[in-house]
Design an enzyme around this catalytic site. Structure first.
Site, PDB file in Angstrom:
ATOM      1  N   PHE A  69     -15.472 -10.455  22.751  1.00 24.53           N
ATOM      2  CA  PHE A  69     -15.296  -9.840  24.322  1.00 24.53           C
ATOM      3  C   PHE A  69     -16.854  -9.632  24.591  1.00 24.53           C
ATOM      4  O   PHE A  69     -17.821  -9.695  23.925  1.00 24.53           O
ATOM      5  CB  PHE A  69     -14.913  -8.489  24.046  1.00 24.53           C
ATOM      6  CG  PHE A  69     -13.177  -8.617  23.474  1.00 24.53           C
ATOM      7  CD1 PHE A  69     -12.495  -9.762  23.576  1.00 24.53           C
ATOM      8  CD2 PHE A  69     -12.892  -7.343  22.943  1.00 24.53           C
ATOM      9  CE1 PHE A  69     -11.216  -9.756  23.145  1.00 24.53           C
ATOM     10  CE2 PHE A  69     -11.586  -7.366  22.505  1.00 24.53           C
ATOM     11  CZ  PHE A  69     -10.881  -8.648  22.548  1.00 24.53           C
ATOM     12  N   SER A  70     -16.937  -9.498  25.755  1.00 26.36           N
ATOM     13  CA  SER A  70     -18.350  -9.117  26.462  1.00 26.36           C
ATOM     14  C   SER A  70     -18.794  -7.937  25.757  1.00 26.36           C
ATOM     15  O   SER A  70     -20.370  -7.955  25.456  1.00 26.36           O
ATOM     16  CB  SER A  70     -18.345  -8.980  27.890  1.00 26.36           C
ATOM     17  OG  SER A  70     -17.580  -7.973  28.374  1.00 26.36           O
ATOM     18  N   GLU A  71     -18.350  -7.013  25.367  1.00 26.89           N
ATOM     19  CA  GLU A  71     -18.620  -5.856  24.520  1.00 26.89           C
ATOM     20  C   GLU A  71     -17.643  -5.338  23.527  1.00 26.89           C
ATOM     21  O   GLU A  71     -16.456  -5.327  23.693  1.00 26.89           O
ATOM     22  CB  GLU A  71     -19.325  -4.670  25.356  1.00 26.89           C
ATOM     23  CG  GLU A  71     -20.641  -4.764  26.060  1.00 26.89           C
ATOM     24  CD  GLU A  71     -20.542  -5.454  27.363  1.00 26.89           C
ATOM     25  OE1 GLU A  71     -21.692  -5.548  28.078  1.00 26.89           O
ATOM     26  OE2 GLU A  71     -19.345  -5.374  28.045  1.00 26.89           O
ATOM     27  N   VAL A  72     -18.359  -4.815  22.378  1.00 27.07           N
ATOM     28  CA  VAL A  72     -17.506  -4.000  21.483  1.00 27.07           C
ATOM     29  C   VAL A  72     -18.311  -2.692  21.136  1.00 27.07           C
ATOM     30  O   VAL A  72     -19.709  -2.729  21.209  1.00 27.07           O
ATOM     31  CB  VAL A  72     -17.364  -4.654  20.125  1.00 27.07           C
ATOM     32  CG1 VAL A  72     -16.870  -3.850  19.080  1.00 27.07           C
ATOM     33  CG2 VAL A  72     -16.826  -5.833  20.388  1.00 27.07           C
ATOM     34  N   HIS A 116     -18.481  -0.886  31.512  1.00 27.98           N
ATOM     35  CA  HIS A 116     -17.011  -0.798  31.049  1.00 27.98           C
ATOM     36  C   HIS A 116     -16.823  -0.323  29.584  1.00 27.98           C
ATOM     37  O   HIS A 116     -16.052   0.407  29.385  1.00 27.98           O
ATOM     38  CB  HIS A 116     -16.533  -2.259  31.546  1.00 27.98           C
ATOM     39  CG  HIS A 116     -16.296  -3.003  30.385  1.00 27.98           C
ATOM     40  ND1 HIS A 116     -17.193  -4.011  29.760  1.00 27.98           N
ATOM     41  CD2 HIS A 116     -15.326  -3.393  29.397  1.00 27.98           C
ATOM     42  CE1 HIS A 116     -16.725  -4.749  28.739  1.00 27.98           C
ATOM     43  NE2 HIS A 116     -15.855  -4.236  28.422  1.00 27.98           N
TER      44      HIS A 116
END
Length: 283
Positions: free
Chosen positions: A43-46, A75
């Protein structure tokens, strides 16, 4: 085994918005695995949640993209706040991020955070290079309010106004020219491009960071906050903006930005998030 949740953020509908994996208790995870886990989700971030350093705060949160740890992102802040609320943390909360403590509040199903920090204008990239990086002709760039500018409130983006929605839809990023931009104007996120079209208070936007393994991002709260601060400075007034992102990807995201024209400018970003999955990491 460590529990995680997956949320779609900046949407009230499953399978829209921007995906986020949240580990609500990451204390058992080895440091050496954090980046690998983020890369595995892709994902774009964790986010990884820990006890706060200051007991007056709610939690410490570390944010990873597929390639690096970053100090702040929008987000992940909204999604992590809603995940912690869903796990029983009632009321307003303060999250310790790499940029410092961020206050989060809730209204119904929506969460909001406020950041008040000076807008740092890092560079004014060559508009011709920016256009080539977006796969557009230079005539697509609208410099009426501002020329392309690399700016940050904690995470740097190249903010680019375009002349029309057709130009925004036509973006076809060139990795070669984005790499050239990253070499010429180095910053924490490699020449990440936040292109947008503004019609009054309505903004349609797309964000590209292919050098950081994010070909396109469906929702970028940190870039939205940076843009809101920039427009507030340029226009000299308080703003309320409705930002639509991810539409071209089939993951529409709705980000609300509200600013106060002060020194420094205060930006409040708000949005919803929906839990779509949960599981356990068995490694």
């Amino acid at each position: 085994m460590t529990q995680y949740f997956v949320y779609d953020v900046f949407t009230d509908t499953a399978f829209g918005g921007n995906q986020l994996a949240v580990f609500p208790d990451a204390t058992a995870l080895p440091e050496a695995q954090l980046q690998k886990i983020a890369r595995e989700f892709n994902f774009s971030e964790v986010t990884f949640v820990y006890p706060p350093k200051d007991p007056a705060n709610t939690a410490k949160v570390r944010i990873f993209t597929p390639t690096m740890e970053i100090p702040f992102a929008g987000h992940p802040t909204i999604g992590t706040a809603i995940a912690l609320r869903d796990e029983g943390h009632a009321g307003p909360m303060t999250l310790e991020l790499g940029v410092g403590p961020i206050d989060c509040a809730f209204a119904g199903d929506s969460a909001a955070f406020t950041i008040a920090a000076p807008l740092d204008r890092l560079a004014t990239p060559d508009p011709a290079l920016v256009a080539r990086a977006l796969g557009l002709g230079i005539e697509a760039i609208d410099s009426t309010t501002h020329a392309p500018v690399q700016a940050t409130l904690g995470l740097p983006f190249v903010l680019v106004a375009l002349r029309s929605k057709a130009d925004l839809d036509a973006c076809a990023p060139s990795v070669e020219h984005i790499r050239q931009g990253a070499e010429t104007y180095p910053a924490g996120i490699d020449f990440a491009l936040f292109a947008y079209v503004r019609t009054g208070t309505q903004i349609a936007a797309r964000m590209f960071a292919p050098l950081d393994n994010i070909p396109e991002d469906p929702a970028t709260g940190s870039a939205s906050a940076t843009l809101a601060a920039l427009l507030t400075e340029e226009l000299g007034q308080d703003l309320t903006l409705d930002i639509l992102q991810g539409e071209k990807m089939g993951r529409p995201s709705h980000i609300s930005a509200r600013t106060t024209h002060a020194n420094p400018i205060s930006v409040t970003i708000s949005g919803n998030a929906v839990r779509t999955m949960q599981g356990t990491l068995v490694v």
